[in-house]
Motif scaffolding. Structure first.
Motif, PDB file in Angstrom:
ATOM      1  N   TYR A 115       0.797  -1.228   0.000  1.00  0.00           N
ATOM      2  CA  TYR A 115       0.000   0.000   0.000  1.00  0.00           C
ATOM      3  C   TYR A 115       0.835   1.287   0.000  1.00  0.00           C
ATOM      4  O   TYR A 115       0.288   2.377  -0.106  1.00  0.00           O
ATOM      5  CB  TYR A 115      -0.923   0.019   1.218  1.00  0.00           C
ATOM      6  N   GLY A 116       2.136   1.165   0.189  1.00  0.00           N
ATOM      7  CA  GLY A 116       2.970   2.358   0.199  1.00  0.00           C
ATOM      8  C   GLY A 116       3.134   2.973   1.567  1.00  0.00           C
ATOM      9  O   GLY A 116       4.082   3.706   1.828  1.00  0.00           O
ATOM     10  N   PHE A 117       2.202   2.705   2.463  1.00  0.00           N
ATOM     11  CA  PHE A 117       2.300   3.167   3.847  1.00  0.00           C
ATOM     12  C   PHE A 117       1.372   2.280   4.667  1.00  0.00           C
ATOM     13  O   PHE A 117       0.701   1.416   4.129  1.00  0.00           O
ATOM     14  CB  PHE A 117       1.916   4.648   3.973  1.00  0.00           C
ATOM     15  N   ARG A 118       1.371   2.465   5.984  1.00  0.00           N
ATOM     16  CA  ARG A 118       0.494   1.632   6.807  1.00  0.00           C
ATOM     17  C   ARG A 118       0.073   2.361   8.071  1.00  0.00           C
ATOM     18  O   ARG A 118       0.747   3.293   8.512  1.00  0.00           O
ATOM     19  CB  ARG A 118       1.201   0.325   7.186  1.00  0.00           C
ATOM     20  N   ASP A 119      -1.025   1.916   8.624  1.00  0.00           N
ATOM     21  CA  ASP A 119      -1.433   2.357   9.952  1.00  0.00           C
ATOM     22  C   ASP A 119      -0.580   1.535  10.913  1.00  0.00           C
ATOM     23  O   ASP A 119      -0.862   0.377  11.187  1.00  0.00           O
ATOM     24  CB  ASP A 119      -2.927   2.057  10.146  1.00  0.00           C
ATOM     25  N   TYR A 120       0.504   2.162  11.414  1.00  0.00           N
ATOM     26  CA  TYR A 120       1.517   1.397  12.159  1.00  0.00           C
ATOM     27  C   TYR A 120       1.148   1.196  13.626  1.00  0.00           C
ATOM     28  O   TYR A 120       1.893   0.568  14.371  1.00  0.00           O
ATOM     29  CB  TYR A 120       2.881   2.091  12.057  1.00  0.00           C
ATOM     30  N   ARG A 121       0.013   1.736  14.013  1.00  0.00           N
ATOM     31  CA  ARG A 121      -0.349   1.645  15.439  1.00  0.00           C
ATOM     32  C   ARG A 121      -0.852   0.237  15.784  1.00  0.00           C
ATOM     33  O   ARG A 121      -1.963  -0.140  15.434  1.00  0.00           O
ATOM     34  CB  ARG A 121      -1.432   2.678  15.761  1.00  0.00           C
ATOM     35  N   GLY A 122      -0.018  -0.522  16.407  1.00  0.00           N
ATOM     36  CA  GLY A 122      -0.450  -1.818  16.931  1.00  0.00           C
ATOM     37  C   GLY A 122      -0.807  -2.858  15.898  1.00  0.00           C
ATOM     38  O   GLY A 122      -1.608  -3.746  16.147  1.00  0.00           O
ATOM     39  N   GLY A 123      -0.218  -2.751  14.736  1.00  0.00           N
ATOM     40  CA  GLY A 123      -0.482  -3.770  13.736  1.00  0.00           C
ATOM     41  C   GLY A 123      -1.597  -3.391  12.781  1.00  0.00           C
ATOM     42  O   GLY A 123      -1.798  -4.023  11.753  1.00  0.00           O
ATOM     43  N   GLY A 124      -2.338  -2.362  13.148  1.00  0.00           N
ATOM     44  CA  GLY A 124      -3.399  -1.881  12.260  1.00  0.00           C
ATOM     45  C   GLY A 124      -4.373  -2.980  11.918  1.00  0.00           C
ATOM     46  O   GLY A 124      -4.909  -3.658  12.787  1.00  0.00           O
ATOM     47  N   ARG A 125      -4.577  -3.177  10.650  1.00  0.00           N
ATOM     48  CA  ARG A 125      -5.545  -4.165  10.170  1.00  0.00           C
ATOM     49  C   ARG A 125      -5.028  -5.595  10.367  1.00  0.00           C
ATOM     50  O   ARG A 125      -5.808  -6.533  10.388  1.00  0.00           O
ATOM     51  CB  ARG A 125      -5.795  -3.894   8.683  1.00  0.00           C
ATOM     52  N   SER A 126      -3.706  -5.759  10.461  1.00  0.00           N
ATOM     53  CA  SER A 126      -3.124  -7.095  10.633  1.00  0.00           C
ATOM     54  C   SER A 126      -3.037  -7.506  12.091  1.00  0.00           C
ATOM     55  O   SER A 126      -2.560  -8.592  12.401  1.00  0.00           O
ATOM     56  CB  SER A 126      -1.720  -7.141  10.020  1.00  0.00           C
ATOM     57  N   SER A 127      -3.496  -6.658  12.955  1.00  0.00           N
ATOM     58  CA  SER A 127      -3.458  -6.974  14.379  1.00  0.00           C
ATOM     59  C   SER A 127      -4.349  -8.167  14.697  1.00  0.00           C
ATOM     60  O   SER A 127      -5.368  -8.393  14.046  1.00  0.00           O
ATOM     61  CB  SER A 127      -3.946  -5.765  15.171  1.00  0.00           C
ATOM     62  N   GLY A 128      -3.966  -8.908  15.728  1.00  0.00           N
ATOM     63  CA  GLY A 128      -4.811  -9.995  16.204  1.00  0.00           C
ATOM     64  C   GLY A 128      -6.180  -9.486  16.647  1.00  0.00           C
ATOM     65  O   GLY A 128      -7.144 -10.253  16.716  1.00  0.00           O
ATOM     66  N   ARG A 129      -6.248  -8.204  16.919  1.00  0.00           N
ATOM     67  CA  ARG A 129      -7.540  -7.649  17.360  1.00  0.00           C
ATOM     68  C   ARG A 129      -8.638  -7.838  16.312  1.00  0.00           C
ATOM     69  O   ARG A 129      -9.805  -7.969  16.660  1.00  0.00           O
ATOM     70  CB  ARG A 129      -7.369  -6.165  17.691  1.00  0.00           C
ATOM     71  N   GLU A 130      -8.259  -7.879  15.042  1.00  0.00           N
ATOM     72  CA  GLU A 130      -9.266  -8.099  13.984  1.00  0.00           C
ATOM     73  C   GLU A 130     -10.034  -9.390  14.238  1.00  0.00           C
ATOM     74  O   GLU A 130     -11.207  -9.512  13.870  1.00  0.00           O
ATOM     75  CB  GLU A 130      -8.582  -8.147  12.603  1.00  0.00           C
ATOM     76  N   THR A 131      -9.404 -10.362  14.879  1.00  0.00           N
ATOM     77  CA  THR A 131     -10.070 -11.649  15.090  1.00  0.00           C
ATOM     78  C   THR A 131     -11.234 -11.557  16.074  1.00  0.00           C
ATOM     79  O   THR A 131     -12.086 -12.456  16.102  1.00  0.00           O
ATOM     80  CB  THR A 131      -9.080 -12.728  15.580  1.00  0.00           C
ATOM     81  N   ALA A 132     -11.291 -10.485  16.872  1.00  0.00           N
ATOM     82  CA  ALA A 132     -12.452 -10.324  17.755  1.00  0.00           C
ATOM     83  C   ALA A 132     -13.727 -10.210  16.925  1.00  0.00           C
ATOM     84  O   ALA A 132     -14.783 -10.732  17.302  1.00  0.00           O
ATOM     85  CB  ALA A 132     -12.276  -9.096  18.649  1.00  0.00           C
ATOM     86  N   ALA A 133     -13.623  -9.550  15.780  1.00  0.00           N
ATOM     87  CA  ALA A 133     -14.790  -9.428  14.894  1.00  0.00           C
ATOM     88  C   ALA A 133     -15.189 -10.797  14.347  1.00  0.00           C
ATOM     89  O   ALA A 133     -16.373 -11.117  14.213  1.00  0.00           O
ATOM     90  CB  ALA A 133     -14.478  -8.457  13.758  1.00  0.00           C
ATOM     91  N   ARG A 134     -14.181 -11.623  14.054  1.00  0.00           N
ATOM     92  CA  ARG A 134     -14.486 -12.984  13.589  1.00  0.00           C
ATOM     93  C   ARG A 134     -15.200 -13.781  14.684  1.00  0.00           C
ATOM     94  O   ARG A 134     -16.099 -14.584  14.404  1.00  0.00           O
ATOM     95  CB  ARG A 134     -13.178 -13.715  13.227  1.00  0.00           C
ATOM     96  N   VAL A 135     -14.767 -13.586  15.915  1.00  0.00           N
ATOM     97  CA  VAL A 135     -15.360 -14.330  17.022  1.00  0.00           C
ATOM     98  C   VAL A 135     -16.818 -13.921  17.223  1.00  0.00           C
ATOM     99  O   VAL A 135     -17.682 -14.777  17.483  1.00  0.00           O
ATOM    100  CB  VAL A 135     -14.535 -14.134  18.307  1.00  0.00           C
TER     101      VAL A 135
END
Lengths: 366, 366, 366, 366
Positions: A115-135
């Motif tokens: 993407y050329g840049f990233r939301d570097y705060r805590g992993g952004g979209r790749s953070s394990g936190r995304e899995t809470a939505a899956r749960v």
């Protein structure tokens, strides 16, 4: 591309970064008439929550799920169920130093490449936190499966070299220990291992196993939409997973046909059954009525306190030691994520299967 | 459901049963301008062809691929490429006895459970023959990858307990032996093993490994459409596959973070690189520029000459011994199938990635 | 991109150019157990066939459909049904001069703009011949609908200024005249009009209307997958169509709510019904149990013998007069194409609807 | 089924009912790097807002859009953009009486037929309020198109029998009157008409026209994913739309080929162009570089204060007069909805087109 959705009829779309305002999920295609409220979902999120044990980060996420649509008078309406969790506990300061370099084992570099840049705060979209939505979505799928007499049991099978002993398997033990292991002794040993690893500023991997009981024979599709193919995609889409096995999995490479084939037989109810279950409940991509067995291998948490070599965005080689709060192992909290992704896959396959036979279509419409 | 297609932009649809008139594939979404003729595809089909060695069935399939559409003046036009293979060598008589019972390890029972009946001649749609259509499509994908500087190397990694020795790895050896092993000694030993197994009327499993070189960093998607998730689905959709591994695969469960993390570094060309490649070229679902490494575990051929227990359609337990022509191992012929499915997945990911960044979209349209 | 498929569960993929070796279609997701043979499909292709009347090209297409897969012992197996038609009558010489310039009203220029070059022989992929593949698939969909008590009536509603008189509507007349008009008088007048237009080296447009009877209330989806939205896409995807109307269509712009609303009532069978059907059988994207009424407006055949201005590939303005064999009107042959696309859309919606309600899912699996 | 999403690469998913907690949309696949904030979106929502004029309901929706994800440091990150609007002004009491009967022209009956029950408060998921989520997504699509030099102009073309006069077309007038008509005189007359209709407790329909300028030739696909087919689906998916026209639309049925064909020519810049634009900018499903012209016909608001006949859930015929707040015409507020759906469709087609030609793929990756 639009890569944040999975499923065909029962389809979920997750959104959100670990340090944005919120994360959430939209479930589209859930059948109408399922009793559902926040109280059905919260317990699954609690299983994933950090800060539950000394083996997971002391960070508190007082995640309270909020349902915004798709429910009327306590039941699903057939329209999209939108759910969200506000990000209340993030501390952006903790992560500010990782903006400039690429953490080994993380997606920092690949995100910047894409993407050329990233939301570097805590992993952004790749953070394990995304899995809470899956749960949250998984909780709905599991509730739906229950209505059809299907249950899922998921647990930690191994941590490092400590594997559960099949002879000591005790399903009631799973929720008795912080590691979700169905073997009390293994859990104690694994706990000790994690403590040692932690002291050494390191982390460790492990394996999660999932058993789905009650799926009728005939679910799944013979070619690309094989039930095991879709389970593999769903589970491999969980960050940190590096291998998927069905039934005997990797061991089939060493076995003979006469060892690996499951003989069909007639069981006590007079129904067709199998004497063994090396296949893990799936033959030719279609369920055979036996337990469906799938395993996911998780790598060790890539964030470690030990010093590591890497490069920064200026292209300089540097040494780093990651600070902040990190679990020494992702496996225990990932158990419910594996269960969720398996449930979502099974529900979708069940709904898709309803139109497979003309006689059933005719019966439905007459 | 419509389960015979895979891919989003570069999308293939296979059709056909082993003992019907023909099998085939339609590739939709292949970019316009790729030089292509039957001669580009035939060599890949020949690698999959039975009767090549004493380890595979003496059945002859003189498969000659026919391209029916999508090519004009020697180049792809951007419209669907339809290809077919007539089924010339099937002998329906050989298979007539299997109509009445369920072969262990096969999809006979699950097909009947799903559809109420099945084309029982030679496995029908679940036959390994369906993979010939995948290979035809794979040949096109591989040719396309070559144009982008991407190459794929695929080989037999192990057969039973015989595994290649990494120190003796010789890429030139792969096509030198009938088993497609990159280690001449292992190939000899594996050949002996197969002969023994065959004499014993049994069969054996094995592992195929695939290495994709030249994929730029940034390919794949961070959540459900992870590159490794799609590779897993594509490879698990091959019949007889029971496990998928990326990079260190199942071994990550036993490794520490400090062992598993690949340190980033600056290589001799001044580019960002990695010192090791435990990750198998994918981080967070996105390619990192290293070799992409994926493995598939194949079970032993389920058709064996040994006597086995099973049940028939009348619900009676019986003993059977399967007759006919069957490979004692599927692995060598599956090598090119794995390569094909990997190539199809990579091509699709590359095409989908072109719109990831607005600046690239603007450049394209200005 | 992969743009040659339509449908979700019942999904068709067409392939082939007018002057390639063959054209064909793969139907994936057809329920198992539908009796089917070439004889079921041929009559529909014959309705589309050129050379049937003085109003269509004398070119002979002795199209004989061949089914290559998906049928066993006379019934669909649930696996892909592949069908093809060889292109036997094309005369490439006829078209060789159109390689160099862009025919007005055709896709020549837009194809070159998109792909850089084109298969210029007879329109290639954009040829009306592609619709023969749709008709083959449509025949299967129509047969499936019959099993569910659903019938489709399609006819020419108008040609130029000659419109059928609703008071003289006679369903039995449709197949009595070469123009498929349900009004004998209108057919005679339209025939005369076409003759005049033809003599003038020109062509003319018209309208096709389709009425689908027996679709139960509740089919379709409330937001983007509205039944009328999918019918619109399916019909607008037929070349030469420039407008789609549902029910009162374009006239709704001039009507008041009190005129346009259909009052609900209880019919003689005690069931909920509507006193009128301005809505054309769809409310909020979902079928209401009344007849579904949809119309497609076809432009005049763009190939005319009259002299026209255009440009060639060298960017020079030129005058041309198209030679060869061209219908002065596409409408009569398009009637069965409209019917096919409507049937395919309805079948898919019916199959997708089966999982809308949890109680039905439970009943199915218990 | 999962019917709340549209688009392939640029894909939106809407959720929410008119009287639930909130409504929202997730945009997945938006390219990274687009500057975006709430301020870019709010003006589009304001165009749709009720209570703007005497012709729309005095109900106030102080809709303030909230972006929850996908933006970092003022730019899109390539990950899902989640946006929501809380439902603050709903008055559930107003609608409680409609729970028991089926409003003519509404989706009440079809919803009950499909799902067994419905969220009867204010139309639930079928409410026009759902389109606010589309407009939020459309604003992002329009901003993206601007970056590519593409602009969209949308306006009210007719209301009842009052149509704009092409000779008085004034683009600057569109936002000058409450009805978004580009002809001041027509707007005055239409205003008078609406007042009369309102006094008579009735409602009226109208037509919205959309012109898209700057789309390069070559966008769209030749068969099922035709650009006009996708525009038709997108626009027909807006509630109350009953017809879609491209270019000359329904008039093509009466025109001759020599009238309808657009002659190609060389324009002043030496580029290929067309002398006329009857085709509405699309030939064979692919853009031709001219303005893309599409129209949608809207029926009159089905909610009217006049007495109407209908049935209730007990199957009794009753007379009703709908109370509450209802616009006498949906057209003015629908203008921005049409613009949004068109923009979303065009963006998706542009992104999908990037991989059509191998040379472009090679250039991209080299």
């Amino acid at each position: 591309m639009a890569g944040s959705s999975i499923g065909t009829i029962f389809r979920i779309t997750t959104w959100g970064e670990s340090h944005g305002k919120a994360i959430g999920v939209v479930i589209d295609g859930c059948p109408a008439g399922l009793p559902l409220s926040e109280a059905d979902i919260q317990p699954y999120l609690d299983r994933r929550k950090p800060g539950q044990s000394k083996y997971s980060t002391p960070r508190k996420e007082n995640d309270e799920i909020e349902i915004l649509s798709g429910i009327f008078e306590g039941k699903t309406t057939g329209t999209p169920i939108s759910m969200l969790l506000y990000n209340t506990s993030q501390q952006s300061k903790d992560y500010s130093d990782i903006a400039s370099y690429y953490r080994p084992g993380h997606a920092d570099y690949t995100f910047d490449s894409k993407y050329g840049f990233r939301d570097y705060r805590g992993g952004g979209r790749s953070s394990g936190r995304e899995t809470a939505a899956r749960v949250a979505a998984g909780a709905v799928a599991i509730k739906l499966l229950e209505q059809l007499g299907i249950s899922i049991t998921t647990y930690t099978r191994s941590i490092g070299n400590i594997c559960i002993d099949k002879n000591k398997f005790d399903i009631n033990e799973i929720n008795n220990n912080m590691l979700y292991m169905p073997d009390a002794e293994a859990a104690i040993n694994a706990g000790k291992l994690i403590e040692e690893i932690s002291k050494d500023k390191d982390s460790i991997g492990g394996c999660v196993e999932c058993i789905i009981q009650g799926v009728p024979a005939g679910i799944g599709d013979p070619v690309f939409e094989k039930l095991d193919a879709n389970l593999s995609k769903a589970l491999m889409s969980i960050g940190a997973v590096k291998a998927i096995e069905i039934g005997d999995g990797i061991n089939v490479t060493k076995n003979k046909g006469s060892e690996n084939n499951d003989a069909f037989c007639i069981n006590d109810n007079g129904a067709i059954s199998k004497k063994t279950n090396h296949a893990g409940g799936i033959l030719g991509g279609i369920s055979d009525g036996s337990d469906i067995i799938v395993r996911a291998s998780f790598k060790a948490t890539p964030s470690i306190f030990k010093e590591q070599s890497t490069v920064n965005r200026n292209g300089e080689e540097i040494e780093i030691a990651i600070k902040g709060r990190h679990d020494p192992i992702v496996v225990p909290r990932a158990v419910v994520v594996v269960e969720s992704m398996a449930a979502i896959t099974i529900v979708d396959s069940l709904l898709l299967n309803m139109s497979a036979v003309l006689d059933n279509v005719k019966k439905f419409y007459n």
